[in-house]
Design a protein around this motif. Structure first.
Motif, short mmCIF file in Angstrom:
data_model
loop_
_atom_site.label_atom_id
_atom_site.label_comp_id
_atom_site.label_asym_id
_atom_site.label_seq_id
_atom_site.Cartn_x
_atom_site.Cartn_y
_atom_site.Cartn_z
N GLU A 129 -8.09 -5.14 -9.13
CA GLU A 129 -6.88 -4.72 -9.86
C GLU A 129 -6.45 -3.31 -9.46
O GLU A 129 -5.28 -3.00 -9.51
N ASP A 130 -7.43 -2.46 -9.08
CA ASP A 130 -7.11 -1.05 -8.78
C ASP A 130 -6.97 -0.79 -7.27
O ASP A 130 -7.04 0.35 -6.83
N LYS A 131 -6.75 -1.84 -6.49
CA LYS A 131 -6.71 -1.65 -5.03
C LYS A 131 -5.56 -0.75 -4.59
O LYS A 131 -5.68 -0.03 -3.61
N ALA A 132 -4.45 -0.75 -5.32
CA ALA A 132 -3.33 0.13 -4.96
C ALA A 132 -3.74 1.60 -5.11
O ALA A 132 -3.41 2.43 -4.27
N ASP A 133 -4.48 1.92 -6.18
CA ASP A 133 -4.95 3.29 -6.39
C ASP A 133 -5.94 3.69 -5.30
O ASP A 133 -5.95 4.84 -4.84
N ILE A 134 -6.79 2.75 -4.88
CA ILE A 134 -7.77 3.04 -3.83
C ILE A 134 -7.07 3.36 -2.52
O ILE A 134 -7.38 4.34 -1.86
N ALA A 135 -6.08 2.54 -2.14
CA ALA A 135 -5.34 2.77 -0.89
C ALA A 135 -4.61 4.11 -0.93
O ALA A 135 -4.64 4.87 0.04
N ARG A 136 -3.99 4.42 -2.06
CA ARG A 136 -3.26 5.69 -2.20
C ARG A 136 -4.22 6.87 -2.11
O ARG A 136 -3.90 7.91 -1.53
N GLY A 137 -5.43 6.72 -2.67
CA GLY A 137 -6.42 7.80 -2.64
C GLY A 137 -6.92 8.10 -1.23
O GLY A 137 -7.36 9.21 -0.94
N LEU A 138 -6.84 7.14 -0.32
CA LEU A 138 -7.27 7.34 1.06
C LEU A 138 -6.24 8.10 1.89
O LEU A 138 -6.56 8.59 2.97
N VAL A 139 -5.00 8.18 1.41
CA VAL A 139 -3.92 8.83 2.15
C VAL A 139 -3.18 9.77 1.19
O VAL A 139 -2.14 9.42 0.63
N PRO A 140 -3.72 10.99 0.98
CA PRO A 140 -3.05 11.92 0.07
C PRO A 140 -1.62 12.21 0.54
O PRO A 140 -1.37 12.40 1.72
N GLY A 141 -0.68 12.19 -0.39
CA GLY A 141 0.72 12.46 -0.05
C GLY A 141 1.38 11.32 0.71
O GLY A 141 2.30 11.54 1.50
N ALA A 142 0.93 10.11 0.47
CA ALA A 142 1.45 8.95 1.21
C ALA A 142 2.98 8.86 1.12
O ALA A 142 3.56 9.08 0.07
N GLU A 143 3.59 8.55 2.27
CA GLU A 143 5.05 8.40 2.32
C GLU A 143 5.48 6.99 1.97
O GLU A 143 6.59 6.77 1.49
#
Length: 195
Positions: free
Chosen positions: A92-106
Motif C-alpha cells: 500500500e505504501d509503495k508510492a511513498d517508498i519510490a518517492r523516498g528513493l528520489v528526493p525532489g522527484a519531478e
C-alpha cells in the motif's frame, strides 16, 4: 430463312475441335491451388485486421508526451485499491517508498499501462535517477530527440530499488522517459539533474 453464317460456324467447329484439348489434371491443380491461396490470404487479412483492432483497443487514452512543466502528482490519488479497475498489487505504501528513493522527484506515479513523460532540456550532461517499488521489473527507455539512448529494466522490489542513468544532450532538445507496461502496478519517481 436459314442463317447464312451457320455453315461457316459449323466448318470452324469441325476444324477446331480436334485441336482443342480439355483442361487436364494440371489445370485442375492450378485452379485448386489458386483458390486455396486466395482463401488463405483472405483469412490472414481478417486475422491481422482483428489483431490490429485488438491492439488499438488495448492502447492507453493516447495522451502522448506530457508537457515539461507538469506538477507532481499527489500520491494520495494512488491510495485507492484499484488502478483502472484492476486490483492493486504490491504494498500500500509503495508510492511513498519510490518517492523516498528520489528526493525532489519531478515525476511520480503508478504504472498503469505505458507511461511516456517528456521534457525539454538544454545542452549538457545529465543524470536521471529513477526509483521504483512494486511487484514487477520496470522497463525504462530513455529517448533523446526521439532516438533511443538507453534501455534497461529495473528489478523493482517491494522494499524499493533505485537506478541512475547518465546521458549527454549534444544540443538543446527533448528527453522522453518511457516506463513500460511490463512494470504494471509499480510505483515510480524520477528526477533529472544537470551535472
Amino acid at each position: 430463312m436459314p442463317d447464312p453464317l451457320a455453315p461457316l460456324f459449323e466448318d470452324l467447329r469441325s476444324r477446331a475441335l480436334p485441336r482443342v484439348q480439355p483442361p487436364g489434371p494440371a489445370a485442375v491443380r492450378r485452379t485448386v491451388h489458386r483458390r486455396a491461396t486466395v482463401r488463405a490470404a483472405a483469412l490472414a487479412t481478417v486475422v491481422m485486421a482483428a489483431g490490429g483492432a485488438f491492439i488499438v483497443s488495448q492502447r492507453g487514452d493516447g495522451d502522448g508526451v506530457a508537457p515539461a512543466a507538469v506538477p507532481s502528482v499527489s500520491f494520495s490519488a494512488f491510495a485507492e485499491p484499484y488502478v483502472s479497475g484492476v486490483p492493486w498489487r504490491g504494498r500500500e505504501d509503495k508510492a511513498d517508498i519510490a518517492r523516498g528513493l528520489v528526493p525532489g522527484a519531478e515525476q511520480e506515479g503508478v504504472v498503469d499501462g505505458s507511461q511516456d513523460i517528456g521534457m525539454d532540456l538544454d545542452e549538457g550532461r545529465y543524470v536521471l535517477r529513477v526509483g521504483c517499488s512494486g511487484p514487477a521489473p520496470l522497463p525504462v527507455t530513455i529517448l533523446l530527440d526521439d532516438q533511443i539512448d538507453q534501455q534497461d529494466s529495473i528489478a523493482c522490489a517491494d522494499s524499493g530499488t533505485a537506478a541512475e542513468y547518465e546521458f549527454t544532450m549534444a544540443r538543446a532538445g527533448s528527453l522522453r522517459v518511457i516506463m513500460g507496461s511490463g512494470g504494471q502496478f509499480d510505483a515510480y519517481a524520477f528526477k533529472v539533474t544537470k551535472k
